[in-house]
Scaffold this motif. Structure first.
Motif, mmCIF file in Angstrom:
data_model
loop_
_atom_site.group_PDB
_atom_site.id
_atom_site.type_symbol
_atom_site.label_atom_id
_atom_site.label_comp_id
_atom_site.label_asym_id
_atom_site.label_seq_id
_atom_site.Cartn_x
_atom_site.Cartn_y
_atom_site.Cartn_z
ATOM 1 N N MET A 1 0.958 -5.271 10.451
ATOM 2 C CA MET A 1 0.579 -6.510 9.893
ATOM 3 C C MET A 1 1.907 -7.287 9.538
ATOM 4 O O MET A 1 2.730 -6.743 8.882
ATOM 5 C CB MET A 1 -0.258 -6.038 8.689
ATOM 6 N N ARG A 2 2.064 -8.309 9.876
ATOM 7 C CA ARG A 2 3.275 -9.222 9.615
ATOM 8 C C ARG A 2 3.422 -9.659 8.068
ATOM 9 O O ARG A 2 2.145 -10.242 7.589
ATOM 10 C CB ARG A 2 3.551 -10.382 10.493
ATOM 11 N N CYS A 3 4.315 -9.111 7.402
ATOM 12 C CA CYS A 3 4.746 -9.710 6.202
ATOM 13 C C CYS A 3 4.634 -11.336 5.904
ATOM 14 O O CYS A 3 5.529 -11.812 6.651
ATOM 15 C CB CYS A 3 5.967 -9.263 5.424
ATOM 16 N N PRO A 4 4.047 -11.877 5.168
ATOM 17 C CA PRO A 4 4.126 -13.487 5.122
ATOM 18 C C PRO A 4 5.362 -13.922 4.389
ATOM 19 O O PRO A 4 5.464 -15.101 4.333
ATOM 20 C CB PRO A 4 2.621 -13.750 4.348
ATOM 21 N N HIS A 5 6.119 -13.027 3.740
ATOM 22 C CA HIS A 5 7.000 -13.524 3.088
ATOM 23 C C HIS A 5 8.521 -13.304 3.959
ATOM 24 O O HIS A 5 9.401 -14.346 3.947
ATOM 25 C CB HIS A 5 7.374 -12.493 1.997
ATOM 26 N N GLY A 7 8.169 -11.771 7.323
ATOM 27 C CA GLY A 7 7.912 -11.571 8.701
ATOM 28 C C GLY A 7 8.140 -10.463 9.162
ATOM 29 O O GLY A 7 7.693 -10.099 10.512
ATOM 30 N N SER A 8 8.456 -9.181 8.609
ATOM 31 C CA SER A 8 8.652 -8.074 8.985
ATOM 32 C C SER A 8 7.280 -7.279 9.444
ATOM 33 O O SER A 8 6.133 -7.594 8.730
ATOM 34 C CB SER A 8 9.177 -7.136 8.048
ATOM 35 N N PHE A 9 7.219 -6.189 10.412
ATOM 36 C CA PHE A 9 6.119 -5.537 10.755
ATOM 37 C C PHE A 9 6.077 -4.385 9.916
ATOM 38 O O PHE A 9 5.062 -3.555 10.228
ATOM 39 C CB PHE A 9 5.953 -5.446 12.014
ATOM 40 N N ASN A 10 7.020 -3.965 9.131
ATOM 41 C CA ASN A 10 6.862 -2.853 8.545
ATOM 42 C C ASN A 10 6.443 -2.817 6.856
ATOM 43 O O ASN A 10 6.791 -3.348 5.894
ATOM 44 C CB ASN A 10 8.578 -2.599 8.280
ATOM 45 N N ASP A 11 5.210 -2.405 6.865
ATOM 46 C CA ASP A 11 4.402 -2.444 5.818
ATOM 47 C C ASP A 11 3.694 -0.927 5.369
ATOM 48 O O ASP A 11 3.513 -0.223 6.436
ATOM 49 C CB ASP A 11 3.541 -3.467 5.664
ATOM 50 N N LYS A 12 3.284 -0.806 4.061
ATOM 51 C CA LYS A 12 2.230 0.226 4.012
ATOM 52 C C LYS A 12 1.179 -0.303 3.122
ATOM 53 O O LYS A 12 0.988 -1.353 2.648
ATOM 54 C CB LYS A 12 3.097 1.229 3.124
ATOM 55 N N VAL A 13 0.060 0.551 3.451
ATOM 56 C CA VAL A 13 -1.236 0.005 2.572
ATOM 57 C C VAL A 13 -1.131 1.008 1.176
ATOM 58 O O VAL A 13 -0.889 1.953 1.155
ATOM 59 C CB VAL A 13 -2.502 0.678 3.372
ATOM 60 N N VAL A 14 -1.300 0.207 0.192
ATOM 61 C CA VAL A 14 -1.185 0.441 -1.241
ATOM 62 C C VAL A 14 -2.589 1.104 -1.635
ATOM 63 O O VAL A 14 -2.766 1.886 -2.275
ATOM 64 C CB VAL A 14 -0.452 -0.613 -1.973
ATOM 65 N N GLU A 15 -3.613 0.203 -1.369
ATOM 66 C CA GLU A 15 -4.938 0.315 -1.861
ATOM 67 C C GLU A 15 -5.940 -0.309 -0.754
ATOM 68 O O GLU A 15 -5.715 -1.205 -0.165
ATOM 69 C CB GLU A 15 -5.050 -0.536 -3.044
ATOM 70 N N SER A 16 -6.948 0.568 -0.703
ATOM 71 C CA SER A 16 -8.262 -0.094 0.266
ATOM 72 C C SER A 16 -9.515 -0.191 -0.620
ATOM 73 O O SER A 16 -9.614 0.803 -1.244
ATOM 74 C CB SER A 16 -8.606 1.024 1.404
ATOM 75 N N ARG A 17 -9.974 -0.990 -0.486
ATOM 76 C CA ARG A 17 -11.285 -1.253 -1.267
ATOM 77 C C ARG A 17 -12.412 -1.932 -0.198
ATOM 78 O O ARG A 17 -12.249 -2.802 0.393
ATOM 79 C CB ARG A 17 -11.073 -2.168 -2.442
#
Length: 153
Positions: A1-5, A7-17
């Motif tokens: 998922m691309r960061c909207p701030h 543009g990086s593709f390097n992210d982690k999921v903090v919470e799923s609901r």
């Protein structure tokens, strides 16, 4: 998922609901590069159903139209964005259930459902939506609708 701030593709999921009775998932994500937090949604893409307009035309169901109408009705009202998202999810679920048999639903049924849900949350938003949806032409129609609403309260 691309960061909207950044543009990086390097992210982690903090919470799923899980939302909408298990039909969608809301994920809070954090960009590892810049630390920006954002939300993504996953939903099942099912065979799209059609909305039968008042003039007989058919067009694909569009959740964004409902969301825009609800947002406009609730503009400057003390209702949180999360409440609005839940409301739109409930409407979308009800529409999916109502149109499940033949993959189509009349727009009037959707409009009445939106009115019902808005009436439960905010009476001013209900009147705003009703005035556009029911094409009020004069003050008497507003007064009649408010009197009907007053009887329900």
């Amino acid at each position: 998922m691309r960061c909207p701030h950044c543009g990086s593709f390097n992210d982690k999921v903090v919470e799923s609901r899980t939302l909408a009775n298990g039909e969608s998932i809301r994920r809070r994500r954090e960009c590892i590069d810049c630390g920006y937090r954002f939300t993504s949604y996953e939903r099942i893409e099912d065979k799209q159903f059609m909305v039968i307009k008042r003039d007989g035309r058919r067009e694909p169901f569009d959740r964004a139209k409902i969301e825009r109408g609800v947002q406009r009705a609730l503009e400057k009202r003390p209702v949180s964005q999360m409440t609005i998202e839940n409301l739109v999810n409930e409407i979308e679920d009800a529409v999916a259930i109502a149109g499940k048999a033949n993959h189509e639903i009349p727009s009037t049924e959707i409009g009445e459902l939106v009115l019902k849900k808005l009436g439960e949350i905010d009476k001013v938003a209900y009147i705003r939506f009703a005035s556009v949806y029911r094409h009020f032409e004069n003050l008497d129609e507003f007064v009649q609708e408010i009197q009907k609403l007053g009887g329900k309260a």
